[in-house]
Design an enzyme around this catalytic site. Structure first.
Site, PDB file in Angstrom:
ATOM      1  N   GLU A 258      -6.449   3.733   5.723  1.00  0.00           N
ATOM      2  CA  GLU A 258      -5.973   3.512   4.351  1.00  0.00           C
ATOM      3  C   GLU A 258      -6.293   4.696   3.425  1.00  0.00           C
ATOM      4  O   GLU A 258      -5.395   5.173   2.720  1.00  0.00           O
ATOM      5  CB  GLU A 258      -6.556   2.213   3.787  1.00  0.00           C
ATOM      6  CG  GLU A 258      -6.018   1.917   2.397  1.00  0.00           C
ATOM      7  CD  GLU A 258      -6.426   0.564   1.854  1.00  0.00           C
ATOM      8  OE1 GLU A 258      -6.280  -0.444   2.565  1.00  0.00           O
ATOM      9  OE2 GLU A 258      -6.892   0.521   0.707  1.00  0.00           O
TER      10      GLU A 258
ATOM     11  N   SER B  68     -11.581  -0.355   1.850  1.00  0.00           N
ATOM     12  CA  SER B  68     -11.144  -0.734   3.200  1.00  0.00           C
ATOM     13  C   SER B  68     -10.649   0.514   3.921  1.00  0.00           C
ATOM     14  O   SER B  68      -9.787   1.217   3.403  1.00  0.00           O
ATOM     15  CB  SER B  68     -10.002  -1.750   3.110  1.00  0.00           C
ATOM     16  OG  SER B  68     -10.463  -2.899   2.452  1.00  0.00           O
TER      17      SER B  68
ATOM     18  N   ARG C 198       0.810  -1.234   0.000  1.00  0.00           N
ATOM     19  CA  ARG C 198       0.000   0.000   0.000  1.00  0.00           C
ATOM     20  C   ARG C 198       0.841   1.282   0.000  1.00  0.00           C
ATOM     21  O   ARG C 198       0.366   2.345   0.405  1.00  0.00           O
ATOM     22  CB  ARG C 198      -0.987   0.027   1.173  1.00  0.00           C
ATOM     23  CG  ARG C 198      -2.023  -1.083   1.138  1.00  0.00           C
ATOM     24  CD  ARG C 198      -2.956  -0.972  -0.066  1.00  0.00           C
ATOM     25  NE  ARG C 198      -3.841  -2.115  -0.138  1.00  0.00           N
ATOM     26  CZ  ARG C 198      -3.546  -3.239  -0.831  1.00  0.00           C
ATOM     27  NH1 ARG C 198      -2.421  -3.340  -1.535  1.00  0.00           N
ATOM     28  NH2 ARG C 198      -4.387  -4.244  -0.847  1.00  0.00           N
TER      29      ARG C 198
HETATM   30  C1  LIG Z   1     -15.714  -0.192  -3.082  1.00  0.00           C
HETATM   31  C2  LIG Z   1     -14.212  -0.013  -3.085  1.00  0.00           C
HETATM   32  C3  LIG Z   1     -13.377  -1.112  -3.214  1.00  0.00           C
HETATM   33  C4  LIG Z   1     -11.959  -0.951  -3.234  1.00  0.00           C
HETATM   34  N1  LIG Z   1     -11.191  -2.057  -3.322  1.00  0.00           N
HETATM   35  C5  LIG Z   1      -9.831  -1.924  -3.299  1.00  0.00           C
HETATM   36  C6  LIG Z   1      -8.981  -3.071  -3.359  1.00  0.00           C
HETATM   37  O1  LIG Z   1      -9.441  -4.198  -3.465  1.00  0.00           O
HETATM   38  N2  LIG Z   1      -7.644  -2.881  -3.315  1.00  0.00           N
HETATM   39  C7  LIG Z   1      -7.091  -1.643  -3.218  1.00  0.00           C
HETATM   40  O2  LIG Z   1      -5.843  -1.536  -3.189  1.00  0.00           O
HETATM   41  N3  LIG Z   1      -7.857  -0.532  -3.174  1.00  0.00           N
HETATM   42  C8  LIG Z   1      -9.209  -0.638  -3.207  1.00  0.00           C
HETATM   43  N4  LIG Z   1     -10.006   0.473  -3.129  1.00  0.00           N
HETATM   44  C9  LIG Z   1      -9.384   1.806  -3.026  1.00  0.00           C
HETATM   45  C10 LIG Z   1      -9.276   2.561  -4.356  1.00  0.00           C
HETATM   46  O3  LIG Z   1     -10.245   2.123  -5.276  1.00  0.00           O
HETATM   47  C11 LIG Z   1      -7.905   2.457  -5.016  1.00  0.00           C
HETATM   48  O4  LIG Z   1      -6.908   2.876  -4.128  1.00  0.00           O
HETATM   49  C12 LIG Z   1      -7.825   3.294  -6.298  1.00  0.00           C
HETATM   50  O5  LIG Z   1      -6.704   2.925  -7.054  1.00  0.00           O
HETATM   51  C13 LIG Z   1      -7.761   4.801  -6.056  1.00  0.00           C
HETATM   52  O6  LIG Z   1      -7.764   5.431  -7.312  1.00  0.00           O
HETATM   53  P1  LIG Z   1      -8.536   6.803  -7.531  1.00  0.00           P
HETATM   54  O7  LIG Z   1      -8.360   7.164  -8.963  1.00  0.00           O
HETATM   55  O8  LIG Z   1      -9.935   6.692  -7.063  1.00  0.00           O
HETATM   56  O9  LIG Z   1      -7.677   7.768  -6.610  1.00  0.00           O
HETATM   57  P2  LIG Z   1      -8.195   8.925  -5.626  1.00  0.00           P
HETATM   58  O10 LIG Z   1      -9.045   8.333  -4.567  1.00  0.00           O
HETATM   59  O11 LIG Z   1      -8.762  10.040  -6.409  1.00  0.00           O
HETATM   60  O12 LIG Z   1      -6.813   9.394  -4.978  1.00  0.00           O
HETATM   61  C14 LIG Z   1      -6.127   8.573  -4.065  1.00  0.00           C
HETATM   62  C15 LIG Z   1      -4.706   9.112  -3.894  1.00  0.00           C
HETATM   63  O13 LIG Z   1      -4.008   8.987  -5.121  1.00  0.00           O
HETATM   64  C16 LIG Z   1      -3.573  10.259  -5.590  1.00  0.00           C
HETATM   65  N5  LIG Z   1      -3.753  10.262  -7.042  1.00  0.00           N
HETATM   66  C17 LIG Z   1      -4.848   9.868  -7.740  1.00  0.00           C
HETATM   67  N6  LIG Z   1      -4.619   9.968  -9.047  1.00  0.00           N
HETATM   68  C18 LIG Z   1      -3.350  10.450  -9.189  1.00  0.00           C
HETATM   69  C19 LIG Z   1      -2.526  10.762 -10.294  1.00  0.00           C
HETATM   70  N7  LIG Z   1      -2.960  10.621 -11.562  1.00  0.00           N
HETATM   71  N8  LIG Z   1      -1.279  11.246 -10.056  1.00  0.00           N
HETATM   72  C20 LIG Z   1      -0.814  11.399  -8.800  1.00  0.00           C
HETATM   73  N9  LIG Z   1      -1.553  11.113  -7.713  1.00  0.00           N
HETATM   74  C21 LIG Z   1      -2.801  10.637  -7.904  1.00  0.00           C
HETATM   75  C22 LIG Z   1      -4.438  11.280  -4.881  1.00  0.00           C
HETATM   76  O14 LIG Z   1      -3.765  12.521  -4.762  1.00  0.00           O
HETATM   77  C23 LIG Z   1      -4.645  10.606  -3.551  1.00  0.00           C
HETATM   78  O15 LIG Z   1      -3.521  10.831  -2.749  1.00  0.00           O
HETATM   79  C24 LIG Z   1     -11.410   0.344  -3.120  1.00  0.00           C
HETATM   80  C25 LIG Z   1     -12.260   1.456  -3.002  1.00  0.00           C
HETATM   81  C26 LIG Z   1     -13.643   1.280  -2.981  1.00  0.00           C
HETATM   82  C27 LIG Z   1     -14.536   2.478  -2.851  1.00  0.00           C
END
Ligand SMILES: Cc1cc2nc3c(=O)[nH]c(=O)nc-3n(C[C@H](O)[C@H](O)[C@H](O)COP(=O)(O)OP(=O)(O)OC[C@H]3O[C@@H](n4cnc5c(N)ncnc54)[C@H](O)[C@@H]3O)c2cc1C
Length: 384
Positions: free
Chosen positions: A372, A266, A191
């Site tokens: 997380e 999570s 992570r």
């Molecule tokens: C229902 C559900 C299930 C999930 N299951 C999992 C799982 O099984 N495993 C897991 O690891 N995670 C899981 N997640 C968490 C999440 O989906 C992941 O971490 C996902 O990759 C986050 O991507 P995002 O585009 O939504 O980022 P955001 O939530 O928009 O941002 C998260 C972080 O990443 C940074 N960020 C985002 N995009 C960029 C970019 N292009 N450049 C630089 N920084 C950036 C942001 O600044 C922030 O710090 C889950 C979430 C939900 C709601």
């Protein structure tokens, strides 16, 4: 020299700017934009400034805008690993929605997939599986955009993106240029990566390149997944669909109409503890040590053997069962680690439940659970 013009809309005014470098798209900077709708949890306040960035040119413009006005900057992807505080954010939120075609290259077994940061993660996984490629099939159904996946080295069902990421194209705010980081330079661990540790915010991801395999067997490491296929060797697309089914059953497939999935995934990381502590943890929970859900942990920097414990189990044992309710928030009825917004919740409601859970887990097991999802608020620092 040919001049081209572009517009910058900010503070409600329109500035006409003349540039000579290259054609640039129109960057719109909006004021006071509510952030909750950009997140899966759906809580929190507004961004003072907000810009949707659809190209690398717009990204540079947005960074220049933040620098010029001394604004802290925050990169937003799909908002699925994000919790916004009620006071909002006083800087510029840069919604990194750089889209475009996914490019496949290579021949034989190894296929490279170049994916723009703004592509939906699940769309990419589906596309790879439809092409019969393995490497990301167990990561089906994770919400968010592809650019967000290297940040916390997204993982599920025995796969992590660090296993297939070949390189990541970024805008480096320190050297003020685009560059490509190799997998090793990303410093992936559980992570974490250089994107959320160095400190967070230095790199803005614009493209992720994956090295996938053609003709290889899909990965079936988790018993839950193995049991669905028994002795057969499934195609990547079959694994994709089964993983989504398992996720849906756990409320881990985001759907705005499913209140159990209105979460940030999570909420706590699985903690690492010395293996020698398993006995006392089992005693505290009044179960046999073998019944404490745990996995061996490969922690190179620790001398004593460690195990990774299931945070979900700790939360349940501390008195917070699935379906637990606390006003407008609660715990998903299908997943103990998902704090859900049951409708109209504020960040303060989420924080209250989070703190109660942490305190109880600590009181019972002397283990501090680490949050997380990333938290964005007025105090969020941007050292760049
Ligand atoms: C229902 C559900 C299930 C999930 N299951 C999992 C799982 O099984 N495993 C897991 O690891 N995670 C899981 N997640 C968490 C999440 O989906 C992941 O971490 C996902 O990759 C986050 O991507 P995002 O585009 O939504 O980022 P955001 O939530 O928009 O941002 C998260 C972080 O990443 C940074 N960020 C985002 N995009 C960029 C970019 N292009 N450049 C630089 N920084 C950036 C942001 O600044 C922030 O710090 C889950 C979430 C939900 C709601």
């Amino acid at each position: 020299m040919k001049l081209r013009h572009y517009e910058l809309i900010a503070w409600g005014q329109r500035h006409i700017v003349w540039g000579t470098l290259r054609p640039v798209a129109t960057l719109q900077v909006q004021e006071q934009v509510a952030l909750a709708p950009f997140t899966t949890l759906g809580v929190g306040g507004s961004a003072r400034f907000f810009a949707r960035v659809a190209s690398e040119n717009e990204l540079e413009e947005a960074v220049a805008f933040a620098t010029k006005h001394s604004l802290p900057l925050f990169a937003l992807g799909g908002g699925s690993n994000l919790v916004i505080r009620d006071e909002g954010f006083h800087g510029l939120v840069l919604h990194l929605a750089i889209g475009g075609e996914m490019q496949m290259s290579g021949a034989g077994d190894g296929i490279r997939y170049d994916v723009p940061a703004g592509v939906s993660w699940d769309d990419f996984v589906l596309s790879a599986c439809e092409h019969g490629l393995t490497g990301v099939e167990c990561l089906a159904g994770i919400p968010g955009l592809t650019g967000g996946t290297p940040v916390q080295n997204v993982g599920a069902y025995g796969q992590e993106v660090s296993q297939t990421i070949g390189s990541v194209r970024v805008y480096d705010r320190v050297v003020r240029a685009f560059l490509v980081l190799t997998n090793e330079q990303c410093c992936f661990a559980y992570r974490t990566s250089c994107f959320n540790t160095q400190p967070s915010g230095r790199y803005l991801v614009t493209q992720v390149s994956f090295d996938l395999k053609a003709g290889a067997s899909a990965a079936l490491r988790y018993p839950e997944l193995k049991s669905r296929f028994l002795d057969s060797t499934p195609l990547p697309l079959e694994v994709y669909h089964v993983v989504r089914e398992i996720r849906r059953a756990k409320g881990m497939l985001f759907s705005a109409s499913d209140p159990d999935s209105r979460s940030a995934g999570s909420f706590f990381k699985n903690p690492f503890v010395p293996a020698s502590r398993l006995g006392e943890i089992a005693e505290e929970a009044a179960v046999a040590p073998a019944s404490v859900p745990h996995w061996p942990a490969a922690l190179e920097d620790r001398s004593a053997p460690h195990v990774k414990l299931a945070a979900a189990w700790l939360v349940q044992m501390a008195g917070f069962p699935k379906g637990f309710s606390d006003g407008a928030v609660g715990i998903s009825s299908r997943h103990s680690l998902a704090l859900v917004n049951r409708g109209g919740a504020h960040f303060s409601d989420v924080a209250r439940l989070r703190d109660r859970i942490r305190e109880e887990v600590y009181a019972r097991f002397s283990i501090r659970l680490e949050q997380e999802p990333v938290e964005l608020g007025p105090e969020t620092r941007d050292p760049f």
